[in-house]
Scaffold this motif. Sequence first.
Motif: not given
Length: 402
Positions: A71-85, A106-114, A180-182
């Motif tokens: 099973i692939p590791s959970e992307p951190p952005g997906h983890r945001l959605v789950y924890l919010t739920n 959300a990933q596009f913006h996170s990448d852009w900020m970094a 939502a999307g993280g």
Amino acid sequence: MTSRARAQVLIHLLTATLLVSLGSSPLWSQEGGGTPRAIGYVSPDGETGISQFTVEAQDGPEPTYGMALGIPSEPPGHRLVYLTNLERVGRGIPPLKAASELMNAAQFHSDWMAQHNCFDHDCPGEPTWIQRISNAGYSSYEALGENIAHGYYTASGAVNGWMGSAEHRANMLHRGFREAGGGYAFSSSSRYLHYWALDFGSRGQVYPVIINNEAWSTTDLVADLYVHGRGWADWMQFRNEGGNWSGWESFSARKTWTLSCTDASPTTVYAQIRQESTVLEFSDEIHVDISLSVQPNPLIFLSEQGWTTAIPESYQLDITSCDNWTAQASEPWIKLSDDTGTGPGEVAVSLEGFPTNPGRYTGTVTVIAETTQEQTDVQVILVVTDGPLEHSYAPLVTKEQA
């Protein structure tokens, strides 16, 4: 270490007029330690209102990311959605579906900020946050929102920080959002290193189905489904990928459902909801981690000297797995009804041609999962007595009286 976070919300319809009417006057402020920690304001933006603010918060504890083999590791952005739920469901608020369009935005913006060492909803050279979400394909929306954060090492840290701010928390617990999307990005050359974004939205006549509050994986085939559409749908039905529809039943927001057990991961559940002749279809997926389990263990057979049959005549082995499996016996007198299978299955174990002299005889039934190579050995024990079974093993065997 302190971190800063921002949130932005856009609500169309009636609330937009209210926000615009406030102009650019201060909306709220929060103080701590004698100095302002956060300040918020509302400013008009065409026909919409935008609420922006900053807040300082401490990072949270490191979450546990337990992923099974295959099973692939959970992307951190997906983890945001789950924890919010988890925060929403714990307060009786419906969970959010992780929408691919919002995940991409959300990933596009996170990448852009970094990459551009910027912490804002609208960084220089980047489309506005609303354009960014639209460019990702999220259209016909009824409501949009966004939280951003920097400096947090973990998804739980970002979520805890947002939940500690009234305005961020309002986005996360807003009942008008259904999706939502993280996103998360790291840059060692940037000022804040870690950047997080969480976009929210709702679209007209999009009523998602959500498995286990949008958990990444499960170790149980019995799942909890949440179906949006209360107030619109009258009927609903479900199916697993490749399976048949369950049949129409009265709409209910919650449904207990058994996932399909296949060697494909993730597995998908489809839902249809209906109002009169209008039918809408949605789906969600989850990774299934069903480790190999074989019960009962051990198997104990009894027999008397000279008998050619044993008590009981057979055992039923229940095999739980989402993998192809093989079963083999170590002794020729241990007989199996099946030696291969896929997913959950049953194997009958019986004895034939076993030793008839008094004594204790042992063997094993070995079940092996093909992909993971997990192995379970089930012990088979045969006890042959030199006297009547009802005398030697009265607690285990009863004999009908003539």
